[in-house]
Scaffold this motif. Structure first.
Motif, PDB file in Angstrom:
ATOM      1  N   LEU A  73      10.047  -5.119   5.103  1.00 51.90           N
ATOM      2  CA  LEU A  73       9.077  -5.927   4.374  1.00 51.90           C
ATOM      3  C   LEU A  73       8.370  -6.923   5.291  1.00 51.90           C
ATOM      4  O   LEU A  73       8.988  -7.541   6.162  1.00 51.90           O
ATOM      5  N   ARG A  74       7.062  -7.074   5.043  1.00 54.77           N
ATOM      6  CA  ARG A  74       6.218  -7.984   5.801  1.00 54.77           C
ATOM      7  C   ARG A  74       5.765  -9.125   4.894  1.00 54.77           C
ATOM      8  O   ARG A  74       5.743  -8.978   3.667  1.00 54.77           O
ATOM      9  N   PRO A  75       5.382 -10.255   5.460  1.00 55.16           N
ATOM     10  CA  PRO A  75       4.971 -11.391   4.632  1.00 55.16           C
ATOM     11  C   PRO A  75       3.679 -11.168   3.863  1.00 55.16           C
ATOM     12  O   PRO A  75       3.378 -11.914   2.931  1.00 55.16           O
ATOM     13  N   ASP A  76       2.898 -10.129   4.237  1.00 58.06           N
ATOM     14  CA  ASP A  76       1.660  -9.850   3.509  1.00 58.06           C
ATOM     15  C   ASP A  76       1.835  -8.727   2.486  1.00 58.06           C
ATOM     16  O   ASP A  76       0.856  -8.207   1.947  1.00 58.06           O
ATOM     17  N   ASP A  77       3.067  -8.357   2.182  1.00 62.10           N
ATOM     18  CA  ASP A  77       3.324  -7.291   1.217  1.00 62.10           C
ATOM     19  C   ASP A  77       3.178  -7.779  -0.220  1.00 62.10           C
ATOM     20  O   ASP A  77       3.476  -8.931  -0.545  1.00 62.10           O
ATOM     21  N   VAL A  78       2.736  -6.853  -1.079  1.00 57.24           N
ATOM     22  CA  VAL A  78       2.718  -7.058  -2.530  1.00 57.24           C
ATOM     23  C   VAL A  78       3.606  -5.985  -3.143  1.00 57.24           C
ATOM     24  O   VAL A  78       3.415  -4.792  -2.883  1.00 57.24           O
ATOM     25  N   LEU A  79       4.584  -6.401  -3.937  1.00 56.03           N
ATOM     26  CA  LEU A  79       5.450  -5.444  -4.621  1.00 56.03           C
ATOM     27  C   LEU A  79       4.857  -5.144  -5.988  1.00 56.03           C
ATOM     28  O   LEU A  79       4.580  -6.058  -6.771  1.00 56.03           O
ATOM     29  N   VAL A  80       4.654  -3.872  -6.279  1.00 59.82           N
ATOM     30  CA  VAL A  80       4.131  -3.444  -7.578  1.00 59.82           C
ATOM     31  C   VAL A  80       5.242  -2.681  -8.294  1.00 59.82           C
ATOM     32  O   VAL A  80       5.615  -1.580  -7.878  1.00 59.82           O
ATOM     33  N   LEU A  81       5.787  -3.290  -9.334  1.00 58.27           N
ATOM     34  CA  LEU A  81       6.878  -2.671 -10.084  1.00 58.27           C
ATOM     35  C   LEU A  81       6.285  -1.763 -11.155  1.00 58.27           C
ATOM     36  O   LEU A  81       5.663  -2.223 -12.109  1.00 58.27           O
ATOM     37  N   ALA A  82       6.479  -0.448 -10.991  1.00 59.22           N
ATOM     38  CA  ALA A  82       5.892   0.521 -11.905  1.00 59.22           C
ATOM     39  C   ALA A  82       6.931   1.478 -12.482  1.00 59.22           C
ATOM     40  O   ALA A  82       6.588   2.543 -12.981  1.00 59.22           O
ATOM     41  N   VAL A  83       8.203   1.094 -12.410  1.00 56.22           N
ATOM     42  CA  VAL A  83       9.243   1.894 -13.071  1.00 56.22           C
ATOM     43  C   VAL A  83       9.180   1.630 -14.567  1.00 56.22           C
ATOM     44  O   VAL A  83       8.571   0.661 -15.026  1.00 56.22           O
ATOM     45  N   LYS A  84       9.836   2.479 -15.360  1.00 55.33           N
ATOM     46  CA  LYS A  84       9.949   2.210 -16.788  1.00 55.33           C
ATOM     47  C   LYS A  84      10.814   0.958 -16.967  1.00 55.33           C
ATOM     48  O   LYS A  84      11.703   0.669 -16.160  1.00 55.33           O
ATOM     49  N   THR A  85      10.564   0.244 -18.046  1.00 54.07           N
ATOM     50  CA  THR A  85      11.223  -1.051 -18.234  1.00 54.07           C
ATOM     51  C   THR A  85      12.739  -0.930 -18.261  1.00 54.07           C
ATOM     52  O   THR A  85      13.445  -1.842 -17.798  1.00 54.07           O
ATOM     53  N   GLN A  86      13.270   0.176 -18.756  1.00 55.02           N
ATOM     54  CA  GLN A  86      14.729   0.323 -18.800  1.00 55.02           C
ATOM     55  C   GLN A  86      15.332   0.387 -17.392  1.00 55.02           C
ATOM     56  O   GLN A  86      16.531   0.194 -17.217  1.00 55.02           O
ATOM     57  N   ASP A  87      14.490   0.618 -16.386  1.00 58.63           N
ATOM     58  CA  ASP A  87      14.957   0.668 -15.002  1.00 58.63           C
ATOM     59  C   ASP A  87      14.612  -0.595 -14.222  1.00 58.63           C
ATOM     60  O   ASP A  87      14.898  -0.684 -13.015  1.00 58.63           O
ATOM     61  N   SER A  88      14.019  -1.576 -14.889  1.00 64.98           N
ATOM     62  CA  SER A  88      13.540  -2.766 -14.188  1.00 64.98           C
ATOM     63  C   SER A  88      14.665  -3.589 -13.586  1.00 64.98           C
ATOM     64  O   SER A  88      14.578  -4.035 -12.432  1.00 64.98           O
TER      65      SER A  88
END
Length: 338
Positions: A67-82
Motif C-alpha cells: 500500500l502507498r499513501p496515495d491509494d484509495v480503497l474501494v470496497l465492492a464486496v457484498k455487505t455480508q462480506d464487509s
C-alpha cells in the motif's frame, strides 16, 4: 491516486475496468477462479462500445498489495462480506508509516447502509457511495456493463456527511472514466433511497419480477420501508430526484441482452451460499423493531432468501403464487390486529 478495488466482481470490475481504460492506476482484488482468470488473461469488460481486456495488477489477499499513501480503497464486496474484508485491510501497513485504517480513504461502493458503520470502526476516512450501475459477472474474468453513455451513476461523499478535496479528486477520476460521480454532502440520503428500491432484490431472486404478483409483493415491502424510515426520521432522495439522475443513462438493449438479474439473483445463480438480503430487507426489519413498526413482508422475504441461499436453491425457483401466499400469510396477523 491508485485505486485498490476490493471485490472486483460486477460493480468493482466495472469501476476498475473503466478507471484502467482511462489510464488510472488500478489493482483488482478477487478470489478463486475469478482471480486466476484476471491474473492470467486480464479483465474482459464488455460495454456498448465493445469488449476490452484490461491487464492490470491483481491480488488475492491484502498481503499481495504494497500500500502507498496515495491509494484509495474501494470496497465492492457484498455487505455480508464487509466485516472480514475491512478487518483484513485496516491493519495493513502503508509506505511511510501507519496503517490503511489510519491513513487511507475507503469508499463503500455497495448496496445497503451497514458497511459504512462497520468501516468507521476501523477506518478514519470513510466515504459512502450510492451505486446505480447495472452489471453482471458473466464468468471468471468477465464483466458485462451495458449502460450508456455512462456506465453508472455514483453519488458519493464523506460518511456520515460532508465533502472534501479527496472526494472531489476521486469524483474527477471517475468522471474521466465514463462514470457519473456527483460529489454530495448527503450521500446516505441517496443510499437510503437505493435501499428502498433494493427491497425488490429478494422478490426477484426468489421468483423473478415478470409476474403481477411480484409487483404486489414489492409494493407491500416498499410501503413497510417508507413507514420505517418515517418512524426513524431518516430522509432519502425523492423519486423525482432519482428519476432525473437515472435518466442520464440507459441500458443498451443489444449489449444488455446477456445481462442476468440483479445482485441477489446473481448470488443465487452462482450458488455462493450467502445473499445480501439481511442488509436490504433485513435493514427495514431491524429499523422496524427499533421503532415499533411491523415489517412482516420484509421479514418473510428475508427469511426465504436466506434459506434459498443457504440451501443453494436456484434463482427464480420459488413459484410466484407461493411467494405471494407466504407473504400474505405472514402479514395476516398484523392486518387482523390493526
Amino acid at each position: 491516486m491508485r485505486y485498490i478495488i476490493i471485490g472486483a466482481g460486477a460493480v468493482g470490475g466495472s469501476i476498475g475496468g473503466r478507471l484502467a481504460e482511462a489510464g488510472t492506476d488500478v489493482v483488482l482484488v478477487a478470489r478463486g477462479r475469478h482471480h486466476e482468470a484476471l491474473r492470467e488473461k486480464g479483465l474482459a469488460l464488455t460495454t456498448p462500445e465493445g469488449t476490452r481486456v484490461h491487464t492490470v495488477p491483481v491480488a488475492e489477499e491484502p498481503d499481495g498489495v504494497a500500500l502507498r499513501p496515495d491509494d484509495v480503497l474501494v470496497l465492492a464486496v457484498k455487505t455480508q462480506d464487509s466485516r472480514a474484508a475491512l478487518t483484513a485491510w485496516a491493519g495493513r501497513p502503508v509506505q511511510g508509516g501507519g496503517t490503511a485504517g489510519e491513513r487511507l480513504p475507503l469508499v463503500c461502493a455497495q448496496n445497503g447502509v451497514e458497511s459504512e458503520r462497520l468501516a468507521l470502526r476501523l477506518f478514519r476516512r470513510v466515504y459512502a457511495m450510492c451505486v446505480w450501475l447495472p452489471a453482471t459477472l458473466t464468468g471468471p474474468g468477465a464483466v458485462l456493463a451495458p449502460s450508456t453513455p455512462y456506465t453508472g451513476i455514483l453519488h458519493f461523499g464523506r460518511y456520515p456527511s460532508g465533502t472534501d478535496d479527496t472526494a472531489r479528486s476521486i469524483g474527477a477520476d471517475l468522471e474521466g472514466a465514463r462514470l457519473l460521480a456527483p460529489v454530495v454532502a448527503d450521500a446516505m440520503r441517496w443510499k437510503y433511497a437505493k435501499l428502498l428500491s433494493n427491497l425488490a432484490n429478494a422478490v426477484e431472486a426468489l421468483s423473478g419480477l415478470a409476474d403481477a404478483d411480484a409487483e404486489v409483493v414489492y409494493r407491500r415491502a416498499l410501503a413497510e420501508g417508507w413507514a420505517v424510515l418515517a418512524a426513524a426520521g431518516i430522509d432519502c432522495a425523492t423519486q423525482a430526484e432519482q428519476d432525473e439522475a437515472r435518466a442520464l443513462i440507459h441500458l443498451d438493449q443489444a449489449t444488455g441482452s446477456g445481462r442476468g438479474g440483479g445482485s441477489s439473483w446473481q448470488s443465487l445463480t452462482r450458488g455462493t451460499g450467502t445473499i445480501e438480503t439481511d442488509y436490504l430487507n433485513g435493514e427495514i426489519v431491524l429499523l422496524g423493531r427499533v421503532h415499533g413498526v411491523a415489517t412482516p413482508v420484509n421479514e418473510t422475504l428475508q427469511r426465504l432468501a436466506d434459506a434459498y441461499a443457504a440451501e443453494h436453491r436456484p434463482a427464480g425457483s420459488l413459484p410466484a403464487a407461493e411467494r405471494r401466499g407466504r407473504v400474505e400469510k405472514a402479514a395476516a396477523p398484523d392486518a387482523a390486529g390493526s
